[in-house]
Design a protein around this motif. Sequence first.
Motif, PDB file in Angstrom:
ATOM      1  N   GLN A  48     -14.985  10.307 -42.234  1.00  0.00           N
ATOM      2  CA  GLN A  48     -15.013  10.567 -40.800  1.00  0.00           C
ATOM      3  C   GLN A  48     -15.034   9.262 -40.007  1.00  0.00           C
ATOM      4  OE1 GLN A  48     -18.578  12.465 -39.432  1.00  0.00           O
ATOM      5  NE2 GLN A  48     -17.935  12.344 -37.305  1.00  0.00           N
ATOM      6  N   MET A  49     -15.906   8.337 -40.398  1.00  0.00           N
ATOM      7  CA  MET A  49     -16.037   7.081 -39.672  1.00  0.00           C
ATOM      8  C   MET A  49     -14.763   6.239 -39.816  1.00  0.00           C
ATOM      9  SD  MET A  49     -18.790   7.521 -38.272  1.00  0.00           S
ATOM     10  CE  MET A  49     -20.313   8.415 -38.364  1.00  0.00           C
ATOM     11  N   LEU A  52     -12.125   7.690 -37.663  1.00  0.00           N
ATOM     12  CA  LEU A  52     -12.436   7.429 -36.260  1.00  0.00           C
ATOM     13  C   LEU A  52     -12.036   6.003 -35.875  1.00  0.00           C
ATOM     14  CD1 LEU A  52     -14.902   9.309 -34.537  1.00  0.00           C
ATOM     15  CD2 LEU A  52     -15.492   6.939 -34.238  1.00  0.00           C
ATOM     16  N   LEU A  55      -8.276   5.676 -35.745  1.00  0.00           N
ATOM     17  CA  LEU A  55      -7.745   6.332 -34.558  1.00  0.00           C
ATOM     18  C   LEU A  55      -7.879   5.418 -33.337  1.00  0.00           C
ATOM     19  CD1 LEU A  55      -6.798   9.270 -33.812  1.00  0.00           C
ATOM     20  CD2 LEU A  55      -9.129   9.687 -33.107  1.00  0.00           C
ATOM     21  N   VAL A  56      -9.057   4.870 -33.155  1.00  0.00           N
ATOM     22  CA  VAL A  56      -9.300   3.999 -31.998  1.00  0.00           C
ATOM     23  C   VAL A  56      -8.420   2.754 -32.086  1.00  0.00           C
ATOM     24  CG1 VAL A  56     -11.015   2.524 -30.882  1.00  0.00           C
ATOM     25  CG2 VAL A  56     -11.640   4.837 -31.620  1.00  0.00           C
ATOM     26  N   VAL A  59      -4.786   3.525 -31.209  1.00  0.00           N
ATOM     27  CA  VAL A  59      -4.517   3.800 -29.799  1.00  0.00           C
ATOM     28  C   VAL A  59      -4.778   2.570 -28.940  1.00  0.00           C
ATOM     29  CG1 VAL A  59      -5.199   5.178 -27.796  1.00  0.00           C
ATOM     30  CG2 VAL A  59      -4.976   6.260 -30.038  1.00  0.00           C
ATOM     31  N   LEU A  66      -0.925   9.985 -28.719  1.00  0.00           N
ATOM     32  CA  LEU A  66      -1.861  10.872 -29.398  1.00  0.00           C
ATOM     33  C   LEU A  66      -1.199  11.632 -30.531  1.00  0.00           C
ATOM     34  CD1 LEU A  66      -4.197  12.411 -26.685  1.00  0.00           C
ATOM     35  CD2 LEU A  66      -4.751  10.795 -28.504  1.00  0.00           C
ATOM     36  N   VAL A  73      -6.923  12.807 -36.354  1.00  0.00           N
ATOM     37  CA  VAL A  73      -7.772  13.857 -35.776  1.00  0.00           C
ATOM     38  C   VAL A  73      -8.043  14.943 -36.808  1.00  0.00           C
ATOM     39  CG1 VAL A  73      -7.938  15.603 -33.973  1.00  0.00           C
ATOM     40  CG2 VAL A  73      -6.934  13.375 -33.458  1.00  0.00           C
ATOM     41  N   ILE A  76     -10.532  13.750 -39.257  1.00  0.00           N
ATOM     42  CA  ILE A  76     -11.896  13.753 -38.716  1.00  0.00           C
ATOM     43  C   ILE A  76     -12.474  15.166 -38.734  1.00  0.00           C
ATOM     44  CG2 ILE A  76     -13.291  13.390 -36.642  1.00  0.00           C
ATOM     45  CD1 ILE A  76     -11.507  11.074 -35.933  1.00  0.00           C
ATOM     46  N   VAL A  77     -11.677  16.125 -38.253  1.00  0.00           N
ATOM     47  CA  VAL A  77     -12.168  17.507 -38.203  1.00  0.00           C
ATOM     48  C   VAL A  77     -12.520  17.986 -39.613  1.00  0.00           C
ATOM     49  CG1 VAL A  77     -11.551  19.884 -37.672  1.00  0.00           C
ATOM     50  CG2 VAL A  77     -10.957  18.061 -36.082  1.00  0.00           C
ATOM     51  N   ILE A  80     -15.680  16.360 -40.791  1.00  0.00           N
ATOM     52  CA  ILE A  80     -16.860  16.920 -40.114  1.00  0.00           C
ATOM     53  C   ILE A  80     -17.270  18.241 -40.748  1.00  0.00           C
ATOM     54  CG2 ILE A  80     -17.645  17.987 -37.971  1.00  0.00           C
ATOM     55  CD1 ILE A  80     -16.058  15.890 -36.455  1.00  0.00           C
TER      56      ILE A  80
END
Lengths: 586, 562
Positions: A48-49, A52, A55-56, A59, A66, A73, A76-77, A80
């Motif tokens: 997840q991290m 994340l 992704l950052v 972008v 996106l 995404v 990540i989902v 989670i």
Amino acid sequence: MRAARRSSNSSGASHSRAWLKQQAGDVRPWYRGAVGCGLLAGVATLVQMGALAWLVDRVVTDQAALEDVAVGVVAIVAAIIVRALAQWGQEVCGQECGLRVKQQVRSRLLARLQQLGPVRLASRHSAGLASQLVDQVESLEGYYSRFLPQMVLAAAIPLIYLVVVFWLNWLAAIWLLIAAPLIPLFMALIGMGAQRLNEAQFQAVTRLSGHFLDRVRGIATLQLFGLAERSVEEVSEVAHDYRRRSLKTLRVAFLSSAVLEFFAAVSVAVIAIYIGFGLLGYIQYGPAEQLDLFSGLFILLLAPEFFQPLRTLSQHYHDRASALGAAEGLVALLDDEVENPDAAATTGAVDDERSRSMDSDAVELAPGAVRLVDVELRHAGRERILGPLALDVDAGEVVALIGPSGSGKSSLLQLIAGFIAPSAGAVHVQREPAIAWLDQRPLIIQGSLAENLRLVAPTARDEELRHALNQAGLGRWLSSTPAELDTPLGERGVGLSGGEAQRLALARVFLSPATLVLLDEPTAALDPETERAVIAGLTQLAASGRTLIIATHHPAIMTMASRLYAIEAGRLSPIERLNSPGELHS
Amino acid sequence: MNALMALRPWIGVLSERRGRLLLGALLMLATLFSALGLLSLSGWFITATAVAALSASGYLDVFTPGGGIRLFAVSRTASRYLERLYNHDTILRLLADLRGRVFAGLVALDARTLSRVRASQWLNRMTADIDTLDNLYLRLLAPPLVALVSVVAFALFAFVFLPAAGIVLLAILLPLGVFATAGCAWWGWHASHRRVERQERLRVRAIEQVEGLAELTSYRALAAHRELWVREEQGLVEDQRRLGRRTAAGNLVVTLGIQLATLAVLLLGLTALREGQMSGPAMVMLALGTLAVSEGLGNLPMAFTQLGATVRAAERLNAQAELKTPLSGTPVEDEPSSSSGAAPALVYRDVSVMHGERAVFSGLDLAIDPGQRIGIIGASGIGKSTLAQLAVRAFDPQGGCVEFNHQAIAGLDPDSLRARIGYLTQRSELFHDTLAANLRMGDPDASDTELWDVLERVELKEWAETLPEGLATWVGEQGRQLSGGQARRIALARVMLRNSPLVILDEPLSGLDADTTAAVKVMLDVWLAGRTVLLLGHDRLALPACDHCWRLMPGEQGSELV
């Protein structure tokens, strides 16, 4: 005794630890499940991290749309969901460990109590034993459901994160690594702190409760002396005094966890500043130049997670402390015989005796008859309690045993009942299907009147119960209670007077298939009126052909008996009577 | 909702310390905000440096955020340490308050209810209930409040940067908070509410098993009783399993909610970033901040699924406090002609007492003239102690009346009445305190000389002189082990110090050996002269000489004097 226990304290503690570990043996699959789920949650957090940060980075650095990072995404989902489910799995598996261990320990304790038997348990406080069986076993749960799995996770998960950070940037990993060798130190610190904390709190609370209980117990007296008001102030004054004292300990005890907090917080700060300066190009040495937003952010996100398992472990540390505390008492109860060599003579007496009573079948004893041959009873290293003595009781006889307290009357009855085994000689009794036992404090279980009676005759019909109650002289009482056989008895139900309880026990005798009835001072605690009723019941029992062996002081029961024996210093001697037993039955 | 009313009196007790509670909650909040600041500022800083490195200028003020990060690192540690210390202090203060409060409630109870209190089990249960309430603030009150404040504050903060993020935060985290508190409480209510009772029943079964082992073994009924035990245990374990699963499910929902909120804020931020409404560092800051602020929600499901047990504890304690209102009345009036020291008359007129369904007395009459010494003989449980309890107004009879100096006791203030009566109860109730303190209960102003004097009269002076600490020796349950006879005589000495005009002695000589009995009898004979005396015993020989002796016998309707 206390001094001895204190000197062997450290070995006792390690013994308790070993015992706690041993209990985990049978729940290993659930334990593994809890650890596995915990590891899975750790890995999912990593994913997840990472996603994340990626992704950052995409972008912010590459101005990606996106749609281009949709895969991130989704990752990540997914991570989670896996993380949440794995956490759930860890909790459920852990709890199952705890529940199963508790059930298993309880059933072992119950078996132990039965094995110890009524004679050895007599010296113990029943409320104390009950609290061991219920509350102390209860306090084992957290150790298995939370602490044990977390022990593994606290070592494994930081290691996984460390490897990943090392791969991303070895210098940042060094920052964490500086903390890593400190982990055992942390654990020791947490352990010492938590233990001290626990001991201090335990001591304070015990003393405080002691004082509180003392004053509550004596409230009636305080009222009589007009001191009630003053005592209210005193109670809270004492509580404040303990507060002041225990705070001194707490100040130090909390420091150890503050150290852990400090390291966790400072590591995050140091790593953030290192990464920031590295990204700006202020740091020229080491791998700083390879840092980008992805690796920087990823490392930052992992830093708090690196310390999280340890912080969780420190929160669960009190589970360990309370389990250890409980284990000490439970271990002592479970291997009692190690402490007390006398026990060898009596432990497992009932089982021994069952085989002996098989022998007695060879002797062809009628149901209800008793034969004692050269019986002796002694405790190891101590004087003889009983014997050598011989006794022959035919089926249907009524035998009264007379003697001062401590002469061995009760021991003789316990021998016949099979609660204790003779040190020498043989006891021949047919103990199947049952022997009826009646002493001064009859057992009243929480439940209906019918349930209380059906303990001894599970298949008895309602009419049989009523008949037995009538025979025991409770017929009138029964018809005066509105709920009849469903009348609730025990602590929350109708309180029975001592005499009523004794007659209920008598009804049990009438109801049971037992032909041999052993009675230990059945009328000692009764008022004259109830005494008469109980003796009338006993006469009926004798008339029904049952064998009665009664330890008693009561003249009326002595008259009822067909034979009288005096016990003095463990020896049995018949007492001759002027009047013949025949006319006494009337 | 109604069920929560049980907590109201206890929250009232807590609110007396609202200053401390507020400060404790603020420290919790400070800890949470430090963690929030540390993580979000670090995220902002790293992203800002990366952006600055990419840009042409490559300049960034690194010292302000760097200092901020260090500050948050230190403040998190410090506030956490202070918070733990301060809140533990608060809890211990609350514990003192709660115990004082419960004790004050118990002190107002009458003797009958109190006789139930004696059962150590009942007492232990009550202590456990108080302990449960000690944690009310730290587990159930402060955490949801702190979570609420921090979530709202952070949402407002986010609103400044990106209104949509603030709204989404509130839209996800507030319902999540309601679920973690009210939802979990409702979900675990039944199982946790009855858990305490189940545990209690299991304890009862354990006691039955131990106390009835002789009967159960010989009747071969162990298995049958074991089945009852297993049924209770199964019920308890099932409840615990249900609670555990629900807590785990609650945690699952909260974790999902927190992480999805973080993702939602991140995605909103990314969109805003691409549209140029927001900077990259601010976006990362909001996302990481969401992660940190939600930590406050993490422990709520665990605490709130157990709410039922806390409420149950409160209900039981409430029931205790409401049992009886204290007896009240006017102070005893001394006859004008005499001083308070003159011996009074004690008259029982047509007294009826019921114990549950059973009549102890119906229409009992007894008159004791001033200065007369009456003995009552009877078997234990026949109602002798009830006579004494009526005289000190431990409770009021169901019928008839008792008169102290021609004033109906039912109209007298108990404290004022008891100040004129020296009553030696059947049990020698000594407190865990010094010998002197135990004696001074009889007369707070007694000098050491007077204490030694009374000890001499009850034949304890020689013994007390051998004690290394003398009058300062601790006695009572956890103190020095006294023999029954010694405890009896200390209790007697305590009553003698009262020097009251009416004396009631219940089995005054029990536990004494023959020589001491004889000596104490002689001493009492002298000391009792000129006082109105009621002596209770199982046998005439067990009492000092009296003017007249009655025997209590069981009759058709309760006990009768013969």
